[in-house]
Design a protein around this motif. Structure first.
Motif, PDB file in Angstrom:
ATOM      1  N   ALA A   1       0.838  -1.192   0.000  1.00  6.91           N
ATOM      2  CA  ALA A   1       0.000   0.000   0.000  1.00  6.91           C
ATOM      3  C   ALA A   1       0.877   1.246   0.000  1.00  6.91           C
ATOM      4  CB  ALA A   1      -0.905  -0.005   1.228  1.00  6.91           C
ATOM      5  N   GLN A   2       0.289   2.337  -0.437  1.00  5.96           N
ATOM      6  CA  GLN A   2       0.951   3.640  -0.336  1.00  5.96           C
ATOM      7  C   GLN A   2       0.572   4.279   0.989  1.00  5.96           C
ATOM      8  OE1 GLN A   2       3.247   3.282  -3.217  1.00  5.96           O
ATOM      9  NE2 GLN A   2       3.157   5.398  -2.488  1.00  5.96           N
ATOM     10  N   GLU A   3       1.499   5.016   1.531  1.00  7.33           N
ATOM     11  CA  GLU A   3       1.235   5.714   2.794  1.00  7.33           C
ATOM     12  C   GLU A   3      -0.071   6.502   2.709  1.00  7.33           C
ATOM     13  OE1 GLU A   3       4.496   8.113   4.016  1.00  7.33           O
ATOM     14  OE2 GLU A   3       3.511   8.838   5.833  1.00  7.33           O
ATOM     15  N   GLY A   4      -0.879   6.382   3.741  1.00 12.15           N
ATOM     16  CA  GLY A   4      -2.141   7.096   3.793  1.00 12.15           C
ATOM     17  C   GLY A   4      -3.341   6.265   3.366  1.00 12.15           C
ATOM     18  N   GLU A   5      -3.117   5.149   2.698  1.00  5.03           N
ATOM     19  CA  GLU A   5      -4.226   4.326   2.223  1.00  5.03           C
ATOM     20  C   GLU A   5      -4.932   3.617   3.382  1.00  5.03           C
ATOM     21  OE1 GLU A   5      -2.812   3.129  -2.326  1.00  5.03           O
ATOM     22  OE2 GLU A   5      -2.978   1.604  -0.771  1.00  5.03           O
ATOM     23  N   PHE A   6      -6.184   3.281   3.137  1.00  8.93           N
ATOM     24  CA  PHE A   6      -6.992   2.473   4.059  1.00  8.93           C
ATOM     25  C   PHE A   6      -6.759   1.011   3.711  1.00  8.93           C
ATOM     26  CE2 PHE A   6     -10.492   1.859   6.954  1.00  8.93           C
ATOM     27  CZ  PHE A   6     -11.152   0.719   6.495  1.00  8.93           C
ATOM     28  N   ILE A   7      -6.458   0.213   4.739  1.00  8.70           N
ATOM     29  CA  ILE A   7      -6.081  -1.180   4.512  1.00  8.70           C
ATOM     30  C   ILE A   7      -7.064  -2.100   5.217  1.00  8.70           C
ATOM     31  CG2 ILE A   7      -4.347  -2.913   5.151  1.00  8.70           C
ATOM     32  CD1 ILE A   7      -2.308  -0.546   4.755  1.00  8.70           C
ATOM     33  N   THR A   8      -7.413  -3.196   4.547  1.00  8.15           N
ATOM     34  CA  THR A   8      -8.261  -4.227   5.158  1.00  8.15           C
ATOM     35  C   THR A   8      -7.606  -5.584   4.982  1.00  8.15           C
ATOM     36  OG1 THR A   8     -10.316  -3.000   4.787  1.00  8.15           O
ATOM     37  CG2 THR A   8     -10.489  -5.379   5.106  1.00  8.15           C
ATOM     38  N   ILE A   9      -7.526  -6.311   6.069  1.00  8.63           N
ATOM     39  CA  ILE A   9      -7.050  -7.694   6.062  1.00  8.63           C
ATOM     40  C   ILE A   9      -8.193  -8.558   6.586  1.00  8.63           C
ATOM     41  CG2 ILE A   9      -5.363  -9.317   6.993  1.00  8.63           C
ATOM     42  CD1 ILE A   9      -3.475  -6.869   7.350  1.00  8.63           C
ATOM     43  N   ASN A  10      -8.446  -9.663   5.886  1.00 10.83           N
ATOM     44  CA  ASN A  10      -9.584 -10.511   6.226  1.00 10.83           C
ATOM     45  C   ASN A  10      -9.158 -11.838   6.824  1.00 10.83           C
ATOM     46  OD1 ASN A  10     -11.845  -8.860   5.156  1.00 10.83           O
ATOM     47  ND2 ASN A  10     -10.723  -9.131   3.240  1.00 10.83           N
ATOM     48  N   CYS A  11     -10.027 -12.377   7.668  1.00 13.23           N
ATOM     49  CA  CYS A  11      -9.776 -13.657   8.326  1.00 13.23           C
ATOM     50  C   CYS A  11     -11.082 -14.428   8.407  1.00 13.23           C
ATOM     51  CB  CYS A  11      -9.221 -13.412   9.725  1.00 13.23           C
ATOM     52  SG  CYS A  11      -8.983 -14.911  10.701  1.00 13.23           S
ATOM     53  N   SER A  12     -11.059 -15.659   7.895  1.00 15.94           N
ATOM     54  CA  SER A  12     -12.221 -16.545   8.004  1.00 15.94           C
ATOM     55  C   SER A  12     -11.806 -17.800   8.740  1.00 15.94           C
ATOM     56  CB  SER A  12     -12.750 -16.922   6.614  1.00 15.94           C
ATOM     57  OG  SER A  12     -13.220 -15.781   5.937  1.00 15.94           O
ATOM     58  N   TYR A  13     -12.701 -18.337   9.542  1.00 15.49           N
ATOM     59  CA  TYR A  13     -12.368 -19.523  10.322  1.00 15.49           C
ATOM     60  C   TYR A  13     -13.514 -20.520  10.261  1.00 15.49           C
ATOM     61  CZ  TYR A  13     -15.075 -16.894  13.792  1.00 15.49           C
ATOM     62  OH  TYR A  13     -16.049 -16.183  14.443  1.00 15.49           O
ATOM     63  N   SER A  14     -13.183 -21.777  10.520  1.00 14.68           N
ATOM     64  CA  SER A  14     -14.187 -22.837  10.342  1.00 14.68           C
ATOM     65  C   SER A  14     -14.458 -23.611  11.623  1.00 14.68           C
ATOM     66  CB  SER A  14     -13.723 -23.812   9.254  1.00 14.68           C
ATOM     67  OG  SER A  14     -12.472 -24.376   9.587  1.00 14.68           O
ATOM     68  N   VAL A  15     -13.877 -23.180  12.740  1.00 13.73           N
ATOM     69  CA  VAL A  15     -14.043 -23.897  13.992  1.00 13.73           C
ATOM     70  C   VAL A  15     -14.753 -23.007  15.005  1.00 13.73           C
ATOM     71  CG1 VAL A  15     -12.040 -25.367  13.643  1.00 13.73           C
ATOM     72  CG2 VAL A  15     -11.746 -23.158  14.775  1.00 13.73           C
ATOM     73  N   GLY A  16     -15.329 -23.649  16.028  1.00 13.12           N
ATOM     74  CA  GLY A  16     -15.894 -22.878  17.121  1.00 13.12           C
ATOM     75  C   GLY A  16     -14.786 -22.238  17.928  1.00 13.12           C
ATOM     76  N   ILE A  17     -15.010 -21.016  18.361  1.00 10.98           N
ATOM     77  CA  ILE A  17     -13.945 -20.290  19.037  1.00 10.98           C
ATOM     78  C   ILE A  17     -14.445 -19.660  20.329  1.00 10.98           C
ATOM     79  CG2 ILE A  17     -12.810 -19.792  16.844  1.00 10.98           C
ATOM     80  CD1 ILE A  17     -13.774 -16.869  17.177  1.00 10.98           C
ATOM     81  N   SER A  18     -13.489 -19.395  21.224  1.00 10.07           N
ATOM     82  CA  SER A  18     -13.804 -18.608  22.415  1.00 10.07           C
ATOM     83  C   SER A  18     -13.472 -17.143  22.185  1.00 10.07           C
ATOM     84  CB  SER A  18     -13.029 -19.135  23.621  1.00 10.07           C
ATOM     85  OG  SER A  18     -11.641 -19.052  23.381  1.00 10.07           O
ATOM     86  N   ALA A  19     -12.516 -16.879  21.305  1.00  6.43           N
ATOM     87  CA  ALA A  19     -12.139 -15.500  20.994  1.00  6.43           C
ATOM     88  C   ALA A  19     -11.275 -15.510  19.742  1.00  6.43           C
ATOM     89  CB  ALA A  19     -11.368 -14.865  22.150  1.00  6.43           C
ATOM     90  N   LEU A  20     -11.182 -14.355  19.107  1.00  6.97           N
ATOM     91  CA  LEU A  20     -10.325 -14.196  17.933  1.00  6.97           C
ATOM     92  C   LEU A  20      -9.284 -13.135  18.249  1.00  6.97           C
ATOM     93  CD1 LEU A  20     -11.199 -14.278  14.237  1.00  6.97           C
ATOM     94  CD2 LEU A  20      -9.936 -12.298  15.096  1.00  6.97           C
TER      95      LEU A  20
END
Lengths: 112, 108
Positions: B13-32
């Motif tokens: 990315a270039q400085e100043g840009e808005f960034i999104t990183i995604n995460c998908s999971y397939s198990v039951g969780i207590s927290a992410l």
């Protein structure tokens, strides 16, 4: 607080040698874990403990032993080092399974 | 199929840009958890969340439990944000299952 400490920072072993990676925390955390980090694999769980006297295996436990005689310490023992155990090892601790995890600085191990 | 999938694997990315990183999971969780690992190797926790949204400075993390998906956003990105960002899901015993990480490089 020192947080989570690991020793040594670097280690080179020959195949077949044994050694212990030390991990200690001074936050009175019940949960402690050992992970290894390999390129392209991400972090993988080796062993974990939910309290003194209680340990269990993670995803990649073969070749490693752990014990938890005190709340503070969670050493990881390599019984007979193999080149496949070349990796960076991280210890982590947390107060409970719903709390932030704190990581040690890591131990870089090379087995020749 | 991995239990925790992150995308993208690499992001420039270039400085100043808005960034999104995604995460998908397939198990039951207590927290992410969202973690940050700088080139020096140390791992620090950025967020731990089990519902909704959390904000810390320029970082925002959201989670949708029903869709088993979380996002990490960085607003007004800066070169010092360059690092590997790791998503991890917490099991009932406190141990974590990790994604493979997203390597972010922010150019000035």
């Amino acid at each position: 607080n020192a947080g989570v400490t690991q020793t040594p920072k670097f280690q080179v072993l020959k195949t077949g040698q044994s050694m212990t990676l030390q991990c200690a925390q001074d936050m009175n955390h019940e949960y402690m874990s050992w992970y290894r980090q390999d390129p392209g694999m991400g972090l993988r769980l080796i062993h974990y403990s939910v309290g003194a006297g209680i340990t269990d295996q993670g995803e990649v436990p073969n070749g490693y032993n752990v014990s938890r005689s005190t709340t503070e310490d969670f050493p990881l023992r390599l019984l007979s080092a193999a080149p496949s155990q070349t990796s960076v090892y991280f210890c982590a601790s947390s107060y409970s399974n719903r709390n932030e995890q704190y990581f040690g600085p890591g131990t870089r191990l090379t087995v020749t | 199929k991995n239990e925790v999938e992150q995308s993208p694997q690499n992001l420039t990315a270039q400085e100043g840009e808005f960034i999104t990183i995604n995460c998908s999971y397939s198990v039951g969780i207590s927290a992410l958890h969202w973690l940050q690992q700088h080139p020096g190797g140390g791992i620090v926790s950025l967020f731990m969340l089990s519902s909704g949204k959390k904000k810390h400075g320029r970082l925002i993390a959201t989670i949708n439990i029903q869709e088993k998906h979380s996002s990490l956003h960085i607003t007004a990105s800066h070169p010092r944000d360059s690092a590997v960002y790791i998503c991890a899901v917490g099991g009932s015993q406190g141990n974590l299952i990790f994604g493979k990480g997203t390597k972010l490089s922010v150019k000035p």
